[in-house]
Scaffold this motif. Structure first.
Motif, short mmCIF file in Angstrom:
data_model
loop_
_atom_site.label_atom_id
_atom_site.label_comp_id
_atom_site.label_asym_id
_atom_site.label_seq_id
_atom_site.Cartn_x
_atom_site.Cartn_y
_atom_site.Cartn_z
N PRO A 380 1.33 -1.04 -0.26
CA PRO A 380 -0.05 0.10 0.29
C PRO A 380 0.98 1.42 -0.46
O PRO A 380 2.28 1.67 0.98
CB PRO A 380 -0.77 0.09 1.42
CG PRO A 380 -0.95 -2.03 1.60
CD PRO A 380 0.44 -2.40 0.97
N GLY A 381 0.75 2.24 -0.82
CA GLY A 381 1.33 3.58 -1.16
C GLY A 381 2.77 3.72 -1.40
O GLY A 381 2.97 4.22 -1.63
N PRO A 429 -0.76 -1.63 -6.03
CA PRO A 429 -2.17 -2.47 -5.30
C PRO A 429 -2.95 -2.06 -5.42
O PRO A 429 -3.28 -0.63 -5.36
CB PRO A 429 -1.27 -3.36 -4.60
CG PRO A 429 -0.63 -2.21 -3.69
CD PRO A 429 -0.03 -1.66 -4.86
N ALA A 430 -4.56 -2.94 -4.94
CA ALA A 430 -5.46 -2.05 -4.41
C ALA A 430 -5.14 -1.42 -2.97
O ALA A 430 -4.28 -1.81 -2.47
CB ALA A 430 -6.42 -3.12 -3.95
N ALA A 431 -6.20 -0.25 -3.27
CA ALA A 431 -6.16 0.66 -2.47
C ALA A 431 -6.22 0.11 -0.62
O ALA A 431 -7.27 -0.27 -0.51
CB ALA A 431 -7.20 1.73 -2.14
N GLY A 432 -4.82 0.16 0.57
CA GLY A 432 -5.21 -0.55 1.51
C GLY A 432 -5.14 -1.92 1.75
O GLY A 432 -5.43 -2.62 3.16
N SER A 433 -4.70 -2.87 0.36
CA SER A 433 -4.42 -3.83 0.59
C SER A 433 -2.77 -4.04 0.40
O SER A 433 -2.31 -3.86 -0.33
CB SER A 433 -4.80 -4.49 -0.70
OG SER A 433 -5.19 -5.56 -0.67
#
Length: 445
Positions: A380-381, A429-433
């Motif tokens: 994430p990020g 990656p997908a947000a927060g994943s």
């Protein structure tokens, strides 16, 4: 009476149960680019065996490699089988060498001119028209592929801006329009495919003489505008013919250097023996088997769009292996041999870095030395990046896949994939994943 009988037979065939599984009946109106190359010895055969053609036209490719899908009719293989302007070949193929749009209009409407080239042909006009009237009744689709000879005859003037201002306009509004209208009169509802015209300026025979860059660009723009006029003209018809974009092939010849299929490079310079890696036959004007397969693809795509059929275009690997007798894996084999690992399999990992050879090829990393081509992290990020090798990507598709459990893998969505100007690819990656990512490399189809 003969024409009426043909149409009645076609109607009966169309409602029979057998016809549903039969090959699609295609009738072609064209020139030497459509005639069977088996009878085009001046250019289709090697210089060392001038009566044994080693290149094939799109009708021949359909007969040989798509016999259950499409047919241009029974094959009359003996020279002189027809009494008209055709020599031999498929019964529904009216690809006649030397024919222009102008000549075809004159043939269909019995209005031959005094053109010196037409004088040789016009004596067979009546018989050819009669044969076409007899055969067109069985067609389920008609393909019109003309115009290259018209452009060739006028290319000097087009190049030097001395052409009749109405020349290109009249090719569409008068000559192509009349040919289309003639077909419509006999077969009001038959699907028609009209091909755009390849830009003959891309051929070695033309470009070898007409090679001033500014004039080349100007002439190319004229021919592109002409093809757009063909597309616009077709859209105004009811029912509208479907367009097969053959001009896309010559656009590629102009713009792709080198011209390649899946990493196998083809030569634009003609060779007297017509080797399989030549784009053009030995005359430098007519395209050879590889390019004819690409023409066949455009025609099949257009037919599928018009009729809802499922004719199968030729994949690059099929063209290389089945049509040309080449090894479609040769770019990989050459690369791995150059790395000192001749014959090492694509899925092998001789340097034990977790990257199979085909992935190393696509990434441009050495298969015999430990590599870590990915930078960053799939968190994430943050993002994970790599820079593939353009030459390797000609041969293999490189697809980033993600997983949350290392068992189920799906492609990373395009929205989370970015490609920089230098070719560097980044995925997030997908947000927060939290998850995992891998690269899958496979030879292109």
């Amino acid at each position: 009476m003969t024409r009426l009988l043909s149409i009645i037979i076609a109607a009966l065939l169309g409602i029979s149960g057998v016809a549903a599984a039969a090959p699609l009946r295609v009738l072609a109106i064209g020139d030497s680019m459509t005639e069977e190359y088996a009878y085009e010895f001046p250019f289709s055969a090697p210089e060392s065996q001038p009566t044994n053609a080693n290149t094939r036209s799109w009708p021949e490719l359909l007969r040989i490699f798509r016999p259950t899908e499409a047919s241009l009719g029974p094959l009359e293989a003996t020279g002189g089988s027809y009494l008209d302007l055709r020599n031999a070949g498929h019964e529904w193929n009216f690809g006649i060498p030397g024919m222009t749009m102008i000549f075809w209009k004159n043939l269909l409407y019995n209005t031959p001119s005094d053109d010196k080239d037409e004088k040789v042909l016009k004596f067979g006009y009546g018989l050819t028209r009669d044969a076409l009237e007899d055969e067109i009744g069985v067609a389920q689709v008609v393909v019109i592929l003309l115009g290259a000879n018209d452009l060739k005859k006028e290319y000097n003037d087009l190049f030097n801006n001395t052409e009749d201002p109405e020349f290109l306009t009249e090719l569409v509004s008068t000559y192509l329009n009349h040919i289309h209208a003639w077909v419509r009169i006999l077969r009001p509802n038959v699907p028609i495919i009209v091909c755009t015209v390849p830009d003959v300026g891309a051929t070695p025979q033309i470009s070898g003489t007409y090679n001033i860059p500014a004039k080349q660009a100007s002439t190319r723009a004229k021919i592109a505008a002409f093809n757009q006029a063909v597309i616009t003209w077709a859209a105004g018809k009811n029912p509208a013919p479907t367009i097969a974009r053959l001009d896309r092939l010559t656009d590629r010849l102009f713009d792709e250097h080198p011209f390649q299929l899946n990493g196998t490079v083809f030569n634009i310079t003609p060779h007297p023996e017509n080797p399989p890696t030549s784009i053009f036959c030995r005359d430098g004007f007519h395209v050879a088997t590889m390019a004819q397969a690409l023409i066949a693809n455009e025609i099949m795509v257009a037919i599928n769009a018009k009729l809802g059929t499922n004719l199968t275009p030729f994949s690059n690997r099929e063209i290389l292996q089945n049509l040309l007798g080449l090894n479609p894996d040769q770019p990989y084999l050459t690369w791995v041999s150059g790395a000192g690992l001749p014959g090492s399999a694509m899925n092998a990992d001789p340097d034990h870095d977790g990257l199979p050879n085909v992935l190393e090829f696509a990434m441009g990393t050495p298969p015999g030395s430990f590599s870590r081509p990915l930078t960053g992290s799939f968190a994430p990020g943050r993002s994970l990046s790599w820079r593939p090798d353009p030459l390797g990507l000609r041969f293999a598709n490189l697809i980033p896949q993600e997983s949350t459990n290392l068992t189920t893998w799906t492609p990373v969505p395009p929205a989370r994939t970015q490609t920089a100007g230098d070719g560097t690819v980044s995925v997030t990656p997908a947000a927060g994943s939290k998850g995992f990512v891998r690269l899958q490399a496979t030879p292109k189809p």
